[in-house]
Design a protein around this motif. Structure first.
Motif, PDB file in Angstrom:
ATOM      1  N   THR B 155       0.815  -1.215   0.000  1.00  0.00           N
ATOM      2  CA  THR B 155       0.000   0.000   0.000  1.00  0.00           C
ATOM      3  C   THR B 155       0.845   1.261   0.000  1.00  0.00           C
ATOM      4  N   TYR B 156       2.003   1.219   0.703  1.00  0.00           N
ATOM      5  CA  TYR B 156       2.775   2.454   0.841  1.00  0.00           C
ATOM      6  C   TYR B 156       4.152   2.407   0.181  1.00  0.00           C
ATOM      7  N   ILE B 157       4.884   1.314   0.412  1.00  0.00           N
ATOM      8  CA  ILE B 157       6.284   1.276  -0.037  1.00  0.00           C
ATOM      9  C   ILE B 157       6.380   1.085  -1.557  1.00  0.00           C
ATOM     10  N   VAL B 158       5.689   0.069  -2.072  1.00  0.00           N
ATOM     11  CA  VAL B 158       5.798  -0.222  -3.505  1.00  0.00           C
ATOM     12  C   VAL B 158       5.292   0.949  -4.366  1.00  0.00           C
ATOM     13  N   PRO B 159       4.136   1.544  -4.060  1.00  0.00           N
ATOM     14  CA  PRO B 159       3.705   2.700  -4.859  1.00  0.00           C
ATOM     15  C   PRO B 159       4.698   3.851  -4.795  1.00  0.00           C
ATOM     16  N   ALA B 160       5.303   4.082  -3.622  1.00  0.00           N
ATOM     17  CA  ALA B 160       6.264   5.177  -3.501  1.00  0.00           C
ATOM     18  C   ALA B 160       7.468   4.932  -4.416  1.00  0.00           C
ATOM     19  N   PHE B 161       7.937   3.676  -4.449  1.00  0.00           N
ATOM     20  CA  PHE B 161       9.048   3.342  -5.336  1.00  0.00           C
ATOM     21  C   PHE B 161       8.656   3.497  -6.797  1.00  0.00           C
ATOM     22  N   SER B 162       7.448   3.040  -7.121  1.00  0.00           N
ATOM     23  CA  SER B 162       7.030   3.121  -8.532  1.00  0.00           C
ATOM     24  C   SER B 162       6.871   4.582  -8.954  1.00  0.00           C
ATOM     25  N   LYS B 163       6.512   5.442  -8.006  1.00  0.00           N
ATOM     26  CA  LYS B 163       6.430   6.871  -8.316  1.00  0.00           C
ATOM     27  C   LYS B 163       7.808   7.426  -8.654  1.00  0.00           C
ATOM     28  N   LEU B 164       8.791   6.980  -7.859  1.00  0.00           N
ATOM     29  CA  LEU B 164      10.167   7.411  -8.110  1.00  0.00           C
ATOM     30  C   LEU B 164      10.611   7.028  -9.517  1.00  0.00           C
ATOM     31  N   LEU B 165      10.111   5.892  -9.962  1.00  0.00           N
ATOM     32  CA  LEU B 165      10.485   5.406 -11.292  1.00  0.00           C
ATOM     33  C   LEU B 165       9.548   5.942 -12.366  1.00  0.00           C
ATOM     34  N   GLY B 166       8.680   6.841 -11.996  1.00  0.00           N
ATOM     35  CA  GLY B 166       7.821   7.468 -12.986  1.00  0.00           C
ATOM     36  C   GLY B 166       6.484   6.788 -13.176  1.00  0.00           C
ATOM     37  N   GLY B 167       6.142   5.864 -12.274  1.00  0.00           N
ATOM     38  CA  GLY B 167       4.847   5.197 -12.382  1.00  0.00           C
ATOM     39  C   GLY B 167       3.738   6.028 -11.765  1.00  0.00           C
TER      40      GLY B 167
END
Lengths: 321, 316
Positions: B155-167
């Motif tokens: 819910t929190y960690i994976v979306p934050a990482f994907s945002k960093l990668l432009g997701g």
């Protein structure tokens, strides 16, 4: 008289010989030691050379997948909500102070000591009853199934219980336990004893085929009853299997959610069940929730750290057999 | 043979005690229970217990599957209607589809990763025991709590990482087409620990000289694995395959912790559906029929397991 003298001289001669031998033996021994030492050194060197460092490094890096969730649990459990900014850094950084206040609150909210006590009672009773009952039945079936058709049938009847998923027993059992007034911890313990019976009987009776019957015969000749023979001779011999059974049964019951959930239906909590029951009370306070999760994981992790060897060998022998 | 000797001894003993009892005429002297009686005394109560809490509820479950019982009140017999309804019920179909997709994909992922891990952990590496110890940790942890922890990660960690990668940074658990992947990851995370240990014990049964002989014939690296290692640990592979499949088909805790069957009922496993609708949804009879069908599925897979194990015994 003469004979004795001859003997004496011979003995003396032998002693001298022995001394000579000892001398050379000592030398030999020293030389051998030296050689062994050299060989060991060489072996160590070549072993060091043979170590596959790329694989070692890869495996250490791979540990991140195991350690990261646990690391995250620990740091969030120690933090205050104010430290949890929405960035990843806010979530994953180390807490400013290592305060135990979250744990104290989590213990109160989830009624920790009570749940821990219930979990311990259920798991320990199940393990003890399982070892006693299942080993006895495993003994009888292991000794009799080869030559008595009735026992062979019973053996397959019990073993086939392994095929029955809890999902099909669940609904009728809820009715049945409430009629019998067993919708409590005693009921859960009885059910676990029954659910783990097929696997444990299989393990015990399989192990028993390696134990010769001669020991029992000896005890029987001495006048011991079959029962006494079992307790004083067969039961202690099956010690390795007791360890395997205890570990498999304990791991399964300690972490199980479904059985206590449907049978006790919220009247009593086990450690994992408390996490489910109090989930709503954590609200958006993840720090409190994670402190509670960590408390729930801690006992089994400690158990694992202490008995790691036995757990690993027990799990393997349980699965492979 | 030896057992027979014991029985013969028993008989003579019995005769002796009977004789001595007659001679002394002391009824206080307890007659020893013979071996057969003791065995009966042990077997009957335990088997009765097993019948009472395993076979009886199983039979009652089958009985309920022919009724329209709601879990309370009266019910009528409806013959096979529940079973015909099972095959037209969209929600049941969806749960079987989800559960099987999860089980098959998780089984493949788990076995590939744990086989690779086992090869590494069985090789000539440093810190061998420590590494093995660490990799087994996920298996001892409770699935429910692990589910909660991973639910936070997704819910929190994976979306934050994907945002960093432009997701987009949307949680997988909120998407009905991706939630099953998250559950698959959690299931695999725990199962890999167990399977790796089984594979390691399999690899240890392969004698070193097999590799030496293979090396002389030019088998190294991949070809050595394909033609030497893998055939020799095939029995362990089949154990793991079936063990995985069976456990994943019964998935429940992870669903409760992570999605409660959502979003849009996309992650309802068979066990969860039976629990949810059978216990509180008023479909006691219908879900009993579902459970019977599920039982048949599990039996088929277990029979496969038995035949695998028998084959293995022939080999060894």
């Amino acid at each position: 008289m003469e004979n004795k003298d001859v003997k004496k001289t011979k003995e003396v001669q032998n002693d001298v010989k022995d001394n000579v031998n000892e001398m050379s033996e000592q030398d030999m021994y020293k030389k051998m030691k030296q050689r062994i030492r050299n060989e060991k050194r060489a072996a160590k060197k070549s072993a060091n050379r043979q170590i596959n460092w790329p694989v070692t490094v890869l495996l250490i890096l791979g540990l991140v997948t195991v350690i990261f969730p646990l690391y995250m649990t620990v740091v969030i459990a120690f933090k205050q909500p104010s430290e949890m900014t929405n960035s990843i850094r806010g979530i994953l950084s180390l807490p400013k102070t290592w305060s135990l206040s979250n744990f104290k609150e989590a213990m109160e909210v989830t009624d920790f000591w009570n749940s821990l006590g219930n979990s311990l009672i259920i798991t320990l009773s199940t393990v003890v009853i399982s070892i006693v009952l299942h080993s006895m039945l495993g003994y009888v079936l292991g000794r009799m199934r080869a030559k008595n058709k009735g026992y062979k049938l019973i053996y397959f009847y019990i073993i086939s219980g392994m095929f029955v998923p809890f999902a099909i027993l669940m609904m009728p059992l809820v009715k049945q336990t409430s009629i019998l007034h067993l919708d409590n911890m005693l009921g859960v313990i009885i059910l676990y004893t029954v659910f783990y019976m097929p696997m444990n009987v299989l393990l015990y009776s399989g192990y028993l085929t390696n134990i010769p019957i001669a020991l029992e015969e000896a005890a029987y000749v001495d006048g011991a009853t079959t029962f006494k023979t079992y307790w004083s001779i067969v039961f202690p011999i099956m010690k390795p299997m007791h360890a395997t059974v205890a570990i498999l049964t304990a791991l399964g019951t300690w972490n199980d959610v479904m059985t206590p959930l449907v049978i006790m239906s919220g009247s009593k909590n086990t450690l994992p069940l408390a996490q489910l029951s109090f989930q709503t009370q954590f609200g958006a306070n993840y720090n409190l929730a994670f402190a509670s999760y960590l408390l729930a994981l801690l006992p089994i992790v400690l158990f694992y750290v202490i008995c790691q060897k036995q757990i690993l060998s027990g799990v393997v022998s349980g699965a492979v057999k | 043979m030896e057992e027979k000797k014991l029985e013969a001894m028993e008989e003579t003993k019995g005769v002796q005690t009977a004789d001595s009892a007659q001679e002394e005429e002391t009824p206080k002297k307890k007659k020893r229970l013979d071996r057969k009686q003791t065995f009966m005394l042990i077997t009957i109560p335990i088997v009765f217990l097993f019948f009472l809490f395993n076979t009886l509820p199983l039979l009652r479950g089958v009985m309920y599957s022919f009724t329209n019982f709601r879990g309370y009140g009266d019910f009528d017999w409806v013959a096979l209607r529940n079973y015909t309804d099972l095959f037209t019920d969209a929600r049941v179909g969806k749960s079987y589809l989800f559960t099987f997709r999860l089980a098959v994909v998780a089984t493949i992922v788990t076995n590939v990763i744990s086989l690779a891990l086992a090869l590494g952990l069985n090789g000539k590496i440093k810190f061998k025991n420590t590494l093995r110890g660490f990799y087994f940790v996920p298996n001892v942890l409770g699935a429910l709590v692990v589910g909660y922890i991973f639910s936070y990660i997704f819910t929190y960690i994976v979306p934050a990482f994907s945002k960093l990668l432009g997701g987009e940074g949307v949680s997988m658990l909120a998407s009905s087409s991706w939630a099953w992947v998250a559950i698959m990851v959690v299931c695999a995370w725990q199962a890999i620990a167990m399977n790796t240990i089984i594979y390691i014990s399999g690899l240890q049964t392969v004698p070193e000289d097999v590799y030496e002989a293979g090396a002389i014939d030019g088998a190294t690296g991949w070809s050595s694995f394909r033609h030497l290692t893998f055939p020799l640990i095939l029995p362990f592979f089949s154990i793991n395959l079936v063990l995985c499949m069976k456990n994943f088909l019964m998935v429940f805790d992870q669903i409760v912790a992570m999605t409660s069957g959502g979003p849009a009922q996309s992650t309802e496993s068979i066990s969860y559906l039976i629990y949810n609708n059978g216990m509180s949804g008023g479909q006691f009879g219908f879900q009993s029929a579902n459970a019977v069908l599920f039982f048949v599925v599990i039996v088929v897979i277990s029979v496969m397991q038995m035949s695998f194990t028998n084959k293995r015994e022939e080999q060894l």
